[in-house]
Design an enzyme around this catalytic site. Structure first.
Site, PDB file in Angstrom:
ATOM      1  N   PRO A 120      -1.558  -6.732 -11.596  1.00  0.00           N
ATOM      2  CA  PRO A 120      -0.365  -6.233 -12.272  1.00  0.00           C
ATOM      3  C   PRO A 120      -0.607  -5.573 -13.635  1.00  0.00           C
ATOM      4  O   PRO A 120      -0.065  -4.509 -13.920  1.00  0.00           O
ATOM      5  CB  PRO A 120       0.512  -7.490 -12.407  1.00  0.00           C
ATOM      6  CG  PRO A 120       0.130  -8.317 -11.217  1.00  0.00           C
ATOM      7  CD  PRO A 120      -1.349  -8.109 -11.072  1.00  0.00           C
ATOM      8  N   GLY A 149       7.285  -7.336 -12.985  1.00  0.00           N
ATOM      9  CA  GLY A 149       5.923  -7.481 -12.488  1.00  0.00           C
ATOM     10  C   GLY A 149       4.903  -6.796 -13.366  1.00  0.00           C
ATOM     11  O   GLY A 149       4.475  -7.327 -14.389  1.00  0.00           O
ATOM     12  N   CYS A 150       4.512  -5.583 -12.976  1.00  0.00           N
ATOM     13  CA  CYS A 150       3.428  -4.892 -13.668  1.00  0.00           C
ATOM     14  C   CYS A 150       3.806  -4.490 -15.092  1.00  0.00           C
ATOM     15  O   CYS A 150       2.945  -4.454 -15.976  1.00  0.00           O
ATOM     16  CB  CYS A 150       2.980  -3.682 -12.855  1.00  0.00           C
ATOM     17  SG  CYS A 150       2.261  -4.149 -11.256  1.00  0.00           S
ATOM     18  N   VAL A 151       5.085  -4.186 -15.329  1.00  0.00           N
ATOM     19  CA  VAL A 151       5.510  -3.877 -16.702  1.00  0.00           C
ATOM     20  C   VAL A 151       5.372  -5.109 -17.574  1.00  0.00           C
ATOM     21  O   VAL A 151       4.746  -5.074 -18.644  1.00  0.00           O
ATOM     22  CB  VAL A 151       6.958  -3.342 -16.722  1.00  0.00           C
ATOM     23  CG1 VAL A 151       7.506  -3.297 -18.147  1.00  0.00           C
ATOM     24  CG2 VAL A 151       7.022  -1.960 -16.089  1.00  0.00           C
ATOM     25  N   SER A 154       1.761  -6.062 -18.288  1.00  0.00           N
ATOM     26  CA  SER A 154       1.130  -5.134 -19.228  1.00  0.00           C
ATOM     27  C   SER A 154       1.644  -5.351 -20.643  1.00  0.00           C
ATOM     28  O   SER A 154       0.878  -5.244 -21.615  1.00  0.00           O
ATOM     29  CB  SER A 154       1.378  -3.692 -18.774  1.00  0.00           C
ATOM     30  OG  SER A 154       0.815  -3.467 -17.493  1.00  0.00           O
TER      31      SER A 154
END
Length: 206
Positions: A120, A149-151, A154
Site C-alpha cells: 500500500p 488504503g494506499c493513501v 502513504s
C-alpha cells in the site's frame, strides 16, 4: 458517537499543523484499474481524479516536485506478498497491463517520478523519501486512491519520514464513502492537515 469524537479534542488530538514550503505532490495509484468501478474503483474515485487534474496543474505551475505511484507486480508473480493474499486481484496489475497505467488525464510529465510498488505505501521499499528529501520538500500534498488504503499508508509513512502531510480531501477517493470519511477524520486528528483542493491552492500559492 459525539462522545467518542469529543474524546479526541479532550485528549489533545487534531492540533494545527501549518503547511510549510517547499511543497511537493504525491499522486497515489490513480490508475485505470482504480478509475473503473468494475475493477478496483467506485465510490468517489472518479470525482477525485477530476479534481486532481486541477491540483496537478497547480503543482506544475508552481514548479513543485511531483511523484506518482502505481502498483506493479512481476509478470511471473515472483514478488507476490501478504497484500496479494488479502487482495488476490492485485496480481493482475502488471507493467504492461492497462489497469496498472496512470489515467490519461494525469499522465506524468518529464521529470516527474513514477514509483512502482507492491504494497500500500508509496514509501515502503522505494526511493520516494530520498527523492523528496533531495528536492527539499517539507510539506507533501497527497492525492489519490484509496483513502482508507494506499493513501492512508502513504500519509502515515510520509509523517514518519518527517514530511508534513497535507491530504487534499476532494482529490482522494475510496470505493465506499464510509471508509473515506472515517479515514479523512482519523488522518486529520493524528497525521496530516486535511484541506480541500481550493483551500490547498490558496494556502500554497508562491
Amino acid at each position: 458517537m459525539h462522545d467518542d469524537i469529543s474524546a479526541y479534542e479532550r485528549q489533545g488530538f487534531g492540533a494545527t499543523m501549518t503547511p510549510k514550503p517547499p511543497y511537493g505532490l504525491l499522486i497515489v495509484d490513480l490508475v485505470n484499474g482504480f478509475a473503473d468501478p468494475a475493477v478496483f474503483g467506485g465510490g468517489n474515485i472518479a470525482p477525485a481524479i477530476a479534481q486532481t487534474t486541477h491540483l496537478l496543474a497547480h503543482a506544475r505551475s508552481q514548479g513543485w516536485p511531483v511523484a506518482h505511484s502505481r502498483i506493479v507486480f512481476a509478470d511471473d508473480d515472483a514478488d507476490h506478498n501478504i497484500f496479494t493474499l488479502k487482495v488476490p486481484g492485485m496480481l493482475t496489475l502488471k507493467e504492461a497491463h492497462p489497469h496498472s497505467a496512470i489515467v490519461p488525464q494525469l499522465t506524468p510529465a518529464a521529470g516527474e517520478l513514477v514509483v512502482r510498488k507492491t504494497v500500500p505505501s508509496a514509501f515502503f521499499g522505494t526511493g520516494l523519501a530520498a527523492w523528496l528529501t533531495q528536492r527539499g520538500v517539507q510539506t507533501l500534498l497527497v492525492a489519490g486512491a484509496v483513502t482508507s488504503g494506499c493513501v492512508r499508508a502513504s500519509v502515515v509513512d510520509a509523517m514518519q519520514y518527517g514530511f508534513r502531510p497535507l491530504v487534499v480531501s476532494d482529490c482522494v477517493g475510496d470505493r465506499a464513502i464510509g471508509p473515506h470519511e472515517a479515514n479523512l477524520f482519523d488522518m486529520s486528528q493524528k497525521y496530516a492537515t486535511v484541506l480541500t483542493c481550493e483551500e490547498t491552492m490558496r494556502a500554497t500559492l508562491a
